[in-house]
Design a protein around this motif. Structure first.
Motif, PDB file in Angstrom:
ATOM      1  N   PRO A 146       0.826  -1.153   0.129  1.00  0.00           N
ATOM      2  CA  PRO A 146      -0.009  -0.068   0.014  1.00  0.00           C
ATOM      3  C   PRO A 146       0.825   1.161   0.117  1.00  0.00           C
ATOM      4  CG  PRO A 146       0.119  -1.008   2.074  1.00  0.00           C
ATOM      5  CD  PRO A 146       0.892  -1.864   1.285  1.00  0.00           C
ATOM      6  N   ASP A 153      -2.071  -1.970  -3.951  1.00  0.00           N
ATOM      7  CA  ASP A 153      -2.517  -1.212  -2.770  1.00  0.00           C
ATOM      8  C   ASP A 153      -3.386  -1.560  -1.757  1.00  0.00           C
ATOM      9  OD1 ASP A 153      -0.431   0.805  -3.521  1.00  0.00           O
ATOM     10  OD2 ASP A 153      -1.884   1.882  -4.450  1.00  0.00           O
ATOM     11  N   VAL A 154      -4.201  -2.491  -2.073  1.00  0.00           N
ATOM     12  CA  VAL A 154      -5.465  -3.002  -0.992  1.00  0.00           C
ATOM     13  C   VAL A 154      -5.301  -4.666  -1.244  1.00  0.00           C
ATOM     14  CG1 VAL A 154      -7.625  -3.316  -0.781  1.00  0.00           C
ATOM     15  CG2 VAL A 154      -6.911  -1.105  -1.818  1.00  0.00           C
ATOM     16  N   LYS A 156      -6.637  -7.880  -0.786  1.00  0.00           N
ATOM     17  CA  LYS A 156      -8.023  -8.650  -1.044  1.00  0.00           C
ATOM     18  C   LYS A 156      -7.863  -9.867  -1.616  1.00  0.00           C
ATOM     19  CE  LYS A 156      -9.480  -5.222  -3.778  1.00  0.00           C
ATOM     20  NZ  LYS A 156     -10.066  -4.659  -4.891  1.00  0.00           N
ATOM     21  N   TYR A 180      -9.110  -4.456  11.453  1.00  0.00           N
ATOM     22  CA  TYR A 180     -10.166  -4.115  10.055  1.00  0.00           C
ATOM     23  C   TYR A 180     -10.794  -5.512   9.929  1.00  0.00           C
ATOM     24  CZ  TYR A 180     -11.716  -2.062   5.910  1.00  0.00           C
ATOM     25  OH  TYR A 180     -12.859  -1.499   4.822  1.00  0.00           O
ATOM     26  N   TRP A 182     -14.124  -6.775   6.991  1.00  0.00           N
ATOM     27  CA  TRP A 182     -15.088  -6.668   5.676  1.00  0.00           C
ATOM     28  C   TRP A 182     -15.929  -8.058   5.275  1.00  0.00           C
ATOM     29  CZ3 TRP A 182      -9.963  -7.225   5.467  1.00  0.00           C
ATOM     30  CH2 TRP A 182      -9.298  -8.211   4.244  1.00  0.00           C
ATOM     31  N   GLY A 188     -11.558  -5.113   0.827  1.00  0.00           N
ATOM     32  CA  GLY A 188     -10.504  -5.364   1.135  1.00  0.00           C
ATOM     33  C   GLY A 188      -9.690  -4.458   2.183  1.00  0.00           C
ATOM     34  N   TRP A 189      -8.314  -4.585   2.481  1.00  0.00           N
ATOM     35  CA  TRP A 189      -7.773  -3.684   3.533  1.00  0.00           C
ATOM     36  C   TRP A 189      -6.719  -2.761   2.881  1.00  0.00           C
ATOM     37  CZ3 TRP A 189      -3.315  -5.288   7.073  1.00  0.00           C
ATOM     38  CH2 TRP A 189      -3.128  -4.283   8.041  1.00  0.00           C
ATOM     39  N   ASP A 190      -6.743  -1.557   3.214  1.00  0.00           N
ATOM     40  CA  ASP A 190      -5.692  -0.577   2.552  1.00  0.00           C
ATOM     41  C   ASP A 190      -4.701  -0.349   3.383  1.00  0.00           C
ATOM     42  OD1 ASP A 190      -6.721   1.031   4.703  1.00  0.00           O
ATOM     43  OD2 ASP A 190      -7.488   2.611   3.571  1.00  0.00           O
ATOM     44  N   ASP A 197      -1.519   4.970   9.109  1.00  0.00           N
ATOM     45  CA  ASP A 197      -0.897   3.731   8.293  1.00  0.00           C
ATOM     46  C   ASP A 197      -0.216   2.789   9.281  1.00  0.00           C
ATOM     47  OD1 ASP A 197      -1.603   5.061   5.935  1.00  0.00           O
ATOM     48  OD2 ASP A 197       0.407   5.890   5.568  1.00  0.00           O
TER      49      ASP A 197
END
Length: 237
Positions: A146, A153-154, A156, A180, A182, A188-190, A197
């Protein structure tokens, strides 16, 4: 009334009867033009006679009756799994909606009985709608980067997942704190938590999911956050 007058009246009546009979003969009989519609991945409503893809799949089935006139239409939608003789579901609405969450091949057909007094006309489809739902597939990568370069960047699940009807993913720190979660395989997770961050390193991933074929997924693994890594092999400054 003389014979001439009687003859003229009889001919007139005959003409009227013939005209009425011809009008009835030319009148279109009641029928239907059934349709299957659904929303595709681009958010567009499409109309097709078949579908071959992943679950969950939601479709609307419309009878679209025509030239009903004074007839009373009686609808019967039959949902049948391929290889079985009896429908697993029968509905009697003019239009109906159904969500397919099991893998396999199915047909959906419409039967309409148009009733008027003692007269019944029957409509049947030439070919039923066909729906094929694939077996499930779910895979996850080991790392993501990321760093804002628009590539990976994510975190997933991998592209190409199929027929996942329930899904829950959670990411934890090495100390067990949930960072996190979902509930959609497209999500997904960033790499952020609480607006900050997260540093490079390993994080614990836990996924519970179920496929349309009944398969259960329990994925527990360590994933690597590599913010300082570039996909071209370099590192961020």
């Amino acid at each position: 009334m003389n014979i001439f007058t009687f003859t003229r009246v009889s001919v007139a009546c005959l003409v009227m009867l013939l005209a009425a009979h011809t009008a009835r003969a030319q009148q279109a009989l009641p029928s239907a033009n059934p349709a299957m519609t659904y929303t595709d991945d681009d958010g567009m409503t499409v109309e097709e006679t078949s579908y071959d893809g992943s679950a969950p799949f939601e479709a609307t089935f419309e009878a679209r009756p025509q030239d009903v006139g004074d007839y009373t239409p009686l609808y019967e939608w039959r949902f049948t799994r391929q290889g079985e003789s009896k429908p697993f579901l029968v509905r009697y609405d003019e239009d109906t909606h159904y969500k397919f969450v099991q893998s396999g091949s199915f047909t959906v057909e419409l039967l309409v009985s148009f009733v008027l007094a003692g007269d019944t006309l029957t409509y049947e489809m030439d070919e039923p709608f066909s729906i094929t739902i694939s077996e499930s597939k779910l895979e996850v990568p080991n790392a993501f980067t990321p760093n804002g370069d628009g590539i990976n960047d994510v975190f997933k699940v991998k592209d190409g997942y199929k027929s996942i009807v329930s899904f829950k993913a959670q990411v934890f720190s090495r100390w067990g704190k949930k960072l996190y979660e979902w509930n959609d395989p497209a999500g997904g997770w960033d790499g952020r938590s609480g607006g900050h961050d997260m540093p490079d390193g390993g994080y614990y991933l836990h996924i519970e999911a179920r496929g349309a074929d009944g398969r259960k997924y329990q994925i527990k693994k360590v994933i690597n956050l590599l913010r300082g890594f570039l996909e071209n092999g370099g590192t961020t400054p």
